[in-house]
Enzyme design. Structure first.
Site, mmCIF file in Angstrom:
data_model
loop_
_atom_site.group_PDB
_atom_site.id
_atom_site.type_symbol
_atom_site.label_atom_id
_atom_site.label_comp_id
_atom_site.label_asym_id
_atom_site.label_seq_id
_atom_site.Cartn_x
_atom_site.Cartn_y
_atom_site.Cartn_z
ATOM 1 N N ALA A 25 0.882 -1.170 0.000
ATOM 2 C CA ALA A 25 0.000 0.000 0.000
ATOM 3 C C ALA A 25 0.926 1.228 0.000
ATOM 4 O O ALA A 25 2.151 1.079 -0.119
ATOM 5 C CB ALA A 25 -0.908 -0.029 1.215
ATOM 6 N N SER A 142 7.715 6.742 11.408
ATOM 7 C CA SER A 142 6.867 7.933 11.406
ATOM 8 C C SER A 142 7.224 8.858 10.258
ATOM 9 O O SER A 142 8.380 8.943 9.848
ATOM 10 C CB SER A 142 7.017 8.696 12.721
ATOM 11 O OG SER A 142 6.220 9.873 12.663
ATOM 12 N N GLY A 143 6.209 9.571 9.796
ATOM 13 C CA GLY A 143 6.448 10.567 8.755
ATOM 14 C C GLY A 143 5.435 10.505 7.635
ATOM 15 O O GLY A 143 5.517 11.285 6.689
ATOM 16 N N LYS A 196 7.304 4.469 19.551
ATOM 17 C CA LYS A 196 6.471 5.026 18.476
ATOM 18 C C LYS A 196 5.073 5.343 19.007
ATOM 19 O O LYS A 196 4.469 6.360 18.646
ATOM 20 C CB LYS A 196 6.387 4.045 17.291
ATOM 21 C CG LYS A 196 5.397 4.461 16.192
ATOM 22 C CD LYS A 196 5.782 5.787 15.569
ATOM 23 C CE LYS A 196 4.991 6.288 14.387
ATOM 24 N NZ LYS A 196 3.636 6.037 14.148
ATOM 25 N N HIS A 199 5.305 8.500 20.848
ATOM 26 C CA HIS A 199 5.429 9.545 19.813
ATOM 27 C C HIS A 199 4.034 9.949 19.332
ATOM 28 O O HIS A 199 3.703 11.132 19.236
ATOM 29 C CB HIS A 199 6.276 9.032 18.650
ATOM 30 C CG HIS A 199 6.152 9.836 17.380
ATOM 31 N ND1 HIS A 199 5.045 9.751 16.549
ATOM 32 C CD2 HIS A 199 6.965 10.752 16.810
ATOM 33 C CE1 HIS A 199 5.187 10.578 15.536
ATOM 34 N NE2 HIS A 199 6.347 11.202 15.667
ATOM 35 N N ASN A 200 3.204 8.955 19.042
ATOM 36 C CA ASN A 200 1.867 9.260 18.534
ATOM 37 C C ASN A 200 1.008 9.928 19.610
ATOM 38 O O ASN A 200 0.210 10.813 19.302
ATOM 39 C CB ASN A 200 1.184 7.988 18.029
ATOM 40 C CG ASN A 200 1.632 7.636 16.623
ATOM 41 O OD1 ASN A 200 2.751 7.943 16.237
ATOM 42 N ND2 ASN A 200 0.781 6.992 15.859
ATOM 43 N N GLU A 203 1.952 13.347 19.566
ATOM 44 C CA GLU A 203 1.362 13.912 18.340
ATOM 45 C C GLU A 203 -0.104 14.320 18.588
ATOM 46 O O GLU A 203 -0.540 15.401 18.191
ATOM 47 C CB GLU A 203 1.463 12.847 17.246
ATOM 48 C CG GLU A 203 0.718 13.115 15.956
ATOM 49 C CD GLU A 203 0.819 11.891 15.007
ATOM 50 O OE1 GLU A 203 1.944 11.412 14.739
ATOM 51 O OE2 GLU A 203 -0.232 11.408 14.542
HETATM 52 C C1 6PG Z 1 3.192 8.974 11.979
HETATM 53 C C2 6PG Z 1 1.733 9.032 12.278
HETATM 54 C C3 6PG Z 1 1.056 7.843 11.721
HETATM 55 C C4 6PG Z 1 -0.401 8.007 11.541
HETATM 56 C C5 6PG Z 1 -1.262 7.667 12.656
HETATM 57 C C6 6PG Z 1 -2.302 8.672 12.997
HETATM 58 O O1 6PG Z 1 3.950 9.010 12.934
HETATM 59 O O2 6PG Z 1 3.541 8.929 10.804
HETATM 60 O O3 6PG Z 1 1.507 9.053 13.651
HETATM 61 O O4 6PG Z 1 1.435 6.748 12.480
HETATM 62 O O5 6PG Z 1 -0.811 9.081 10.814
HETATM 63 O O6 6PG Z 1 -1.821 6.474 12.228
HETATM 64 O O7 6PG Z 1 -3.326 8.010 13.540
HETATM 65 P P1 6PG Z 1 -4.714 8.481 14.037
HETATM 66 O O8 6PG Z 1 -5.661 7.968 13.017
HETATM 67 O O9 6PG Z 1 -4.850 7.750 15.314
HETATM 68 O O10 6PG Z 1 -4.748 9.962 14.152
#
Ligand code: 6PG
Length: 489
Positions: A25, A142-143, A196, A199-200, A203
């Site tokens: 994907a 991530s990214g 990770k 990290h999220n 985020e």
């Molecule tokens: C990253 C993002 C990636 C993603 C998440 C967001 O680090 O590249 O965090 O992992 O965009 O899946 O998820 P939500 O749907 O929970 O906002």
């Protein structure tokens, strides 16, 4: 790159790919292309061959790819130790792919799970693969799509030996900041996915705080999307410089082609989530770490999504509201400072959770390393991660990020603004759960006495749970239903 071990029975002359990617994907395709663009030969596999062919048709010119159809063919195309990156949707699909691969691979080979797996699943999978002589690496990546193609931040956990063979590949495709790759070996088993996950969580907090700032501009100052975009653009050249602030300005500048209105105004205000923020909070509850900013962010998404309830509650009394701020410039600066201070708290809480997870699982995580690799490639990349790196370089055992002299001063400079913003929001009936809870967290942390003494007395009253005294060692109990004298427990 030369083969690192002697050929084995299953290695044929066709075994020339240094890395294989299964699951093509967008994220999988882009990272496969990234490897190819860095000169690696990449074996491609996908459950439906059509995706593999589409990738080759569109981007075959990116480098040297090996097209395969079956897992056996895929595995046979790889040099030893074989390195296979799985890029499928986290969950049961991952277990099925791992099982298929494990059956075809040989001791010493490396399976890398690059999805957003739950770290406890990674701990389980790593142990199962280790028993079979395979190396299992749970790697947080991530990214987003763009990062996967041009340089993500990579957080690989798993056996240290596997990093010797894998590290150079991952580091070459990762983002670089000042020449340093945004990739390092995180620690054993599930540590990469744990990091990770946090990290999220950060985020989520970051996005919620930005959302609250945006909402304050709209509701307290009456700015439109374009005006707010300009503020974020300006902020992005200062301490708040970050990917999320940058894209906020871009998003707010986007005009909807159908209506001619700002796109943000025609998007339904119900935030979705795939689960990593929720996992962060669940884990923090188990570890006993107050990640209040992250928790508020997760709950704020849940509340926004409760559309029927919100519809029913719309129009409930707000009470007497205060007047809107009149000094626009001052309030704009107040919001900037409140955002920065709250952001510091969110990161401080996230780093506390990492320290707690590290202690719980014996991972020996190095917070300074994480700050280093989060400076580029990932969604939370930000100028101030350099400051976080410096803070941990100066004191690797820092009890809280907010005690580092730089952050301490940043908060001291912003504290009056922070209070004004939260107080004003409350007086205007504007929800600021993350700004508010971050400020309360800060106030609680710096308080000499908390009401927890009363909680302890209540617990002792109804459950004889005992308490400690400020002036004596040991545990005590008051005979609440007797003569109310105190005994040593
Ligand atoms: C990253 C993002 C990636 C993603 C998440 C967001 O680090 O590249 O965090 O992992 O965009 O899946 O998820 P939500 O749907 O929970 O906002």
């Amino acid at each position: 790159m030369p083969s690192t071990t002697e050929p084995t029975s299953r290695e044929t002359s066709a075994a020339r790919a240094q890395i294989g990617v299964t699951g093509l994907a967008v994220m999988g395709s882009n990272i496969a292309r990234n490897f190819a663009r860095h000169g690696y030969t990449v074996a491609l596999h996908n459950r439906s061959v059509a995706k593999t062919d589409a990738l080759l048709a569109e981007h075959g010119g990116d480098g040297d790819f090996v097209r395969t159809e079956t897992i056996e063919e895929f595995v046979a195309a790889l040099e030893r130790p074989r390195r296979v990156l799985i890029m499928v949707k986290a969950g049961e699909a991952t277990d099925a792919v791992i099982e298929e691969l494990a059956a075809a691979m040989e001791p010493g080979d490396i399976i890398i799970d690059g999805g957003n797996a739950l770290y406890t699943d990674t701990i389980r999978r790593e142990a199962a693969m280790r028993e079979r002589g395979l190396n299992f690496v749970g790697a947080g990546i991530s990214g987003g799509e763009e990062g996967a193609l041009n340089g993500p931040a990579i957080m690989p956990g798993g056996p240290a030996e596997s990093y010797e063979s894998l590290g150079p590949l991952l580091e070459s495709v990762a983002a670089k900041v000042d020449g340093t790759p945004c990739c390092t070996h995180i620690g054993p088993d599930g540590s990469g996915h744990f990091v990770k996950m946090v990290h999220n969580g950060i985020e989520y907090a970051d996005m919620q705080l930005i959302g609250e700032a945006y909402h304050l501009f709209r509701e307290a100052l009456g700015f439109d999307a374009k005006q707010i975009a300009d503020v974020f653009t300006q902020w992005n050249s200062g301490d708040l410089e970050s990917y999320l602030v940058e894209i906020t300005a871009e998003v707010l500048n986007q005009v909807d082609a159908t209506t001619g209105r700002p796109l943000v105004d025609v998007i339904v205000d119900a935030a979705e989530q795939k689960g990593t923020g929720r996992w962060t909070v669940k884990s923090a509850l188990d570890l006993g770490v107050p990640v209040t900013g992250i928790a508020e962010a997760v709950f704020a998404r849940a509340l926004s999504g409760s559309r029927a309830q919100r519809k029913a509650a719309a129009g409930l009394a707000a009470g007497a509201l205060a007047d809107k701020p009149t000094d626009v410039e001052q309030f704009t600066e107040d919001i900037r400072r409140a955002l920065y201070a709250s952001k510091v708290v969110a990161y401080a809480q996230g780093f506390d959770q990492i320290a707690a997870g590290s202690a719980e699982y014996g991972w020996n995580l190095k917070p300074g390393d994480l700050a280093t690799i989060w400076r580029g490639g990932c969604i939370i990349r930000a100028r101030f991660l350099n400051r976080i790196k410096d803070a941990y370089d100066n004191d690797p055992a820092l009890p809280s990020l907010i005690l580092d002299p730089y952050f301490r001063e940043a908060i001291e400079t912003g504290i009056d603004s922070w209070r004004r913003v939260v107080a004003t929001a409350i007086l205007l009936g504007i929800p600021v759960p993350a700004f508010g809870s971050s400020l309360s967290y800060y106030d609680a942390l710096r308080s000499e006495r908390l009401p927890a003494a009363l909680t302890q007395a209540q617990r002792d009253f109804f459950g004889a749970h005992t308490y400690e005294r400020v002036d004596a060692e040991g545990k005590f109990h008051t005979l609440w239903s007797g003569d109310r004298s105190e005994i040593q427990a």
